[in-house]
Design a protein around this motif. Structure first.
Motif, short mmCIF file in Angstrom:
data_model
loop_
_atom_site.label_atom_id
_atom_site.label_comp_id
_atom_site.label_asym_id
_atom_site.label_seq_id
_atom_site.Cartn_x
_atom_site.Cartn_y
_atom_site.Cartn_z
N ILE A 1 0.50 -0.91 -7.01
CA ILE A 1 0.22 -0.91 -5.58
C ILE A 1 -0.87 0.15 -5.34
O ILE A 1 -0.76 1.26 -5.84
CB ILE A 1 1.50 -0.55 -4.79
CG1 ILE A 1 2.64 -1.52 -5.14
CG2 ILE A 1 1.22 -0.54 -3.29
CD1 ILE A 1 3.99 -1.10 -4.58
N PRO A 2 -1.91 -0.18 -4.60
CA PRO A 2 -2.96 0.82 -4.35
C PRO A 2 -2.39 2.07 -3.67
O PRO A 2 -1.46 1.96 -2.86
CB PRO A 2 -3.93 0.10 -3.42
CG PRO A 2 -3.62 -1.35 -3.53
CD PRO A 2 -2.20 -1.47 -3.98
N VAL A 3 -2.95 3.21 -4.02
CA VAL A 3 -2.44 4.49 -3.50
C VAL A 3 -3.54 5.23 -2.74
O VAL A 3 -4.67 5.37 -3.23
CB VAL A 3 -1.94 5.39 -4.65
CG1 VAL A 3 -1.45 6.73 -4.12
CG2 VAL A 3 -0.82 4.69 -5.44
N ILE A 4 -3.19 5.69 -1.55
CA ILE A 4 -4.06 6.61 -0.83
C ILE A 4 -3.42 7.98 -0.92
O ILE A 4 -2.23 8.13 -0.62
CB ILE A 4 -4.21 6.21 0.67
CG1 ILE A 4 -4.80 4.81 0.81
CG2 ILE A 4 -5.09 7.23 1.39
CD1 ILE A 4 -4.99 4.37 2.26
N SER A 5 -4.19 8.97 -1.35
CA SER A 5 -3.64 10.33 -1.40
C SER A 5 -4.02 11.04 -0.10
O SER A 5 -5.09 10.82 0.47
CB SER A 5 -4.21 11.09 -2.59
OG SER A 5 -5.59 11.33 -2.39
N ALA A 6 -3.09 11.86 0.36
CA ALA A 6 -3.30 12.54 1.63
C ALA A 6 -2.67 13.92 1.53
O ALA A 6 -1.54 14.12 1.95
CB ALA A 6 -2.66 11.74 2.76
N VAL A 7 -3.41 14.83 0.91
CA VAL A 7 -2.83 16.14 0.65
C VAL A 7 -3.59 17.22 1.41
O VAL A 7 -4.80 17.36 1.25
CB VAL A 7 -2.84 16.47 -0.87
CG1 VAL A 7 -2.08 17.77 -1.12
CG2 VAL A 7 -2.23 15.34 -1.66
N LEU B 1 0.87 -1.18 0.00
CA LEU B 1 0.00 0.00 0.00
C LEU B 1 0.91 1.23 0.00
O LEU B 1 1.96 1.22 0.64
CB LEU B 1 -0.89 0.01 1.25
CG LEU B 1 -1.84 1.19 1.43
CD1 LEU B 1 -2.90 1.22 0.34
CD2 LEU B 1 -2.54 1.13 2.79
N ILE B 2 0.49 2.26 -0.74
CA ILE B 2 1.27 3.51 -0.77
C ILE B 2 0.41 4.62 -0.20
O ILE B 2 -0.78 4.72 -0.53
CB ILE B 2 1.68 3.88 -2.22
CG1 ILE B 2 2.72 2.88 -2.76
CG2 ILE B 2 2.23 5.31 -2.29
CD1 ILE B 2 3.07 3.08 -4.23
N ILE B 3 1.01 5.41 0.67
CA ILE B 3 0.37 6.66 1.08
C ILE B 3 1.27 7.78 0.56
O ILE B 3 2.48 7.78 0.83
CB ILE B 3 0.24 6.78 2.61
CG1 ILE B 3 -0.69 5.68 3.16
CG2 ILE B 3 -0.30 8.17 2.99
CD1 ILE B 3 -0.80 5.69 4.69
N THR B 4 0.70 8.69 -0.21
CA THR B 4 1.51 9.82 -0.65
C THR B 4 0.75 11.11 -0.40
O THR B 4 -0.47 11.15 -0.55
CB THR B 4 1.94 9.70 -2.13
OG1 THR B 4 2.87 10.77 -2.41
CG2 THR B 4 0.78 9.77 -3.11
N GLY B 5 1.49 12.13 0.00
CA GLY B 5 0.83 13.39 0.29
C GLY B 5 1.74 14.32 1.04
O GLY B 5 2.96 14.12 1.11
N ARG B 6 1.11 15.32 1.66
CA ARG B 6 1.85 16.31 2.44
C ARG B 6 0.84 17.07 3.28
O ARG B 6 -0.37 16.92 3.10
CB ARG B 6 2.62 17.25 1.53
CG ARG B 6 1.76 17.92 0.45
CD ARG B 6 2.36 19.24 0.01
NE ARG B 6 2.27 20.22 1.09
CZ ARG B 6 3.15 21.19 1.29
NH1 ARG B 6 4.17 21.35 0.47
NH2 ARG B 6 3.00 22.04 2.29
N GLY B 7 1.37 17.88 4.17
CA GLY B 7 0.49 18.69 5.00
C GLY B 7 -0.11 19.84 4.21
O GLY B 7 0.18 20.00 3.02
N GLY B 8 -0.92 20.62 4.88
CA GLY B 8 -1.65 21.69 4.21
C GLY B 8 -0.74 22.85 3.77
O GLY B 8 0.41 22.95 4.18
N GLY B 9 -1.28 23.70 2.94
CA GLY B 9 -0.53 24.86 2.47
C GLY B 9 -1.34 25.59 1.43
O GLY B 9 -2.51 25.27 1.21
#
Lengths: 407, 77
Positions: free
Chosen positions: A228-234, A198-206
């Protein structure tokens, strides 16, 4: 000529299907000025979008219109996002708007809407392409900045919820011109070496500029192509990026991504306890049933009084033996009668019967029956067999040939 | 090692799910009933142990010369 004549409805239907078959018109972003803006009692919005030389009729249905974050007015510069189709009743094509973005929000927003419209039309956001997430991820690849709150939040939440999952950090820059190629590289690298399930990709707010790497087309395509499944977390809740549309699952924040990625171990422990007690209940219930079965069986005669059962069986056996003996007797008697009948018919043909009528059988010294005088010489001793016994005789003469003798 | 444990957790859950359903169907003969119950309770215990003993492992991956990933300890900067 005649076959080319069509009705008005047919013409409009044909134009409509022609326009709708053009993928470039399924998702468009058009810049222009609003005019003649009207909101009908039905809740639908009707307006015209125009520039110096041209105008196009537009409609925005109630559902989309209710999501507008500003009040559109005639004279306002906007980007209208939607699809083009034909309204057959009027034979007029129009823009069916799903979104209106007020102009002056900057080039980024415009670029975002255009890219979004293009990738949507291309199918990158299709639900059918979204991959299911593993139930119990074994190793989660986190593609984000090695510094900052996002990675710490993800590790913390994953550790609290599901410590069984290993966390592999692939640090990348998430801001600036280098960010998109680094994120793309990390996603491909994770797939190439299967560093996680599993992949989580993202960053904090801005600001929108800060989040821009996740609106990059290359990043969007890398997410789309990831096996690989991806969860975005932006960013934070209201921030939406292109990556969010392409990802298999969109999380509102990095912590939220970690929550969505794994089950909660306390909930799992509760589930296990629930199963444990369900098993116990089921087994107890079944045991009670089985015991009741045994009880009802043991009420039966065979178990209560086994000797009477044996007696009964013995009687049955006796009766069967008797029946068998009678059947055998009948068979033997039948055979005996047949034998007697055969014997009496044989008797009728017996040579003894013939002898009793005064005939004798002559045999030579070897015991062979004498049928012809040619078998005899004077002086031969022969035996005679009569009905009631035998006698010896000597040949004193052999007669001349008298084959006529019987005549 | 960790992976095997993890894999068996999911497999254990699936097996357990099957056992609970089979037991709740209420038609198991006595011999199977007790065997299943024993297996089920030991699966529950094994899963509970895995849950309670799990310790989070966090690594940072670095690409080596050959391209293969190398695991490094991760300290949030």
């Amino acid at each position: 000529m005649n076959e080319n004549i069509m009705t008005v409805s047919e013409l409009n239907a044909r134009i409509k299907s022609l326009i709708e078959s053009d993928p470039g018109l399924l998702a468009v972003a058009v810049v222009g000025e609003l005019s003649n803006y009207k909101i009908y009692p039905s809740g639908h919005h009707y307006f015209t979008l125009k520039d110096q030389e041209s105008s196009v009729r537009c409609v925005m249905f109630k559902g989309s219109a209710s999501k507008l974050r500003f009040r559109p007015e005639s004279g306002m510069g906007v980007v209208a996002v939607g699809r083009v189709s034909v309204y057959p009743r009027d034979g007029a094509y129009q823009l069916y708007c799903s979104e209106l973005i007020p102009q002056g929000v900057g080039d980024l927003h415009m670029a975002f809407e255009q890219l979004k419209a293009r990738l949507l039309a291309e199918g990158l956001f299709d639900a059918s392409h979204k991959k299911p997430l593993p139930r119990f991820p074994r190793r989660i690849a986190v593609i984000t900045s090695g510094a900052g709150a996002a990675v710490r939040d993800i590790i913390r939440v994953l550790g609290a919820r599901w410590p069984m999952a290993e966390v592999a950090i692939l640090p990348v820059r998430v801001q600036g011109a280098e960010a998109p190629p680094e994120i793309v590289g990390a996603i491909r690298y994770a797939n190439r070496w299967k560093v996680g399930d599993l992949i989580i990709t993202g960053r904090g707010g801005g600001s929108m500029e800060d989040l821009w790497a996740f609106n990059d087309e290359r990043v969007a395509r890398a997410i789309y192509e990831s096996e690989i499944p991806v969860i975005s977390a932006v960013g934070h809740e209201p921030d939406v990026t292109i990556a969010d549309f392409v990802a298999d699952l969109r999380a509102a924040t990095p912590s939220n991504a970690a929550e969505l990625a794994v089950p909660d171990h306390t909930e799992m422990a509760e589930q296990l306890a629930a199963w444990d007690s369900r098993m116990l209940t089921a087994v107890n219930k079944r045991l009670r049933e089985l015991r009741a079965n045994v009880d009802s069986l043991s009420q039966r005669r065979v178990l209560v009084a086994p000797e009477s059962y044996v007696d009964m069986k013995r009687l049955e056996l006796d009766r069967a033996t008797e029946r068998m003996a009678a059947a055998m007797e009948r068979t033997v008697l039948g055979k005996k009668h047949r034998l007697l009948a055969l014997a009496s018919s044989l008797d009728a043909m017996s040579p003894l019967k013939v002898l009793s009528r005064g005939f004798a059988v002559a045999t030579d010294a070897g015991g062979a029956v004498i049928r012809s005088k040619k078998q005899l010489r004077v002086g031969d001793r022969i035996s005679l067999r009569l009905a009631d016994g035998g006698a010896e005789a000597e040949i004193t003469a052999v007669g001349k040939d008298d084959s006529n003798a019987g005549k | 090692m960790q992976e095997n444990k993890e894999l068996s957790f999911e497999q254990s859950l699936d097996r357990l799910d099957g056992i609970v359903k089979r037991l709740e169907r209420g038609d198991a003969p006595l011999s199977e009933l007790l065997a299943m119950f024993e297996e089920g309770t030991s699966l529950v215990r094994a899963c509970q142990t895995m849950l309670s003993e799990a310790e989070q492992k966090v690594v940072k991956l670095r690409k080596t010369e050959s391209g293969e990933p190398e695991e490094l300890p991760f300290d949030a900067e």
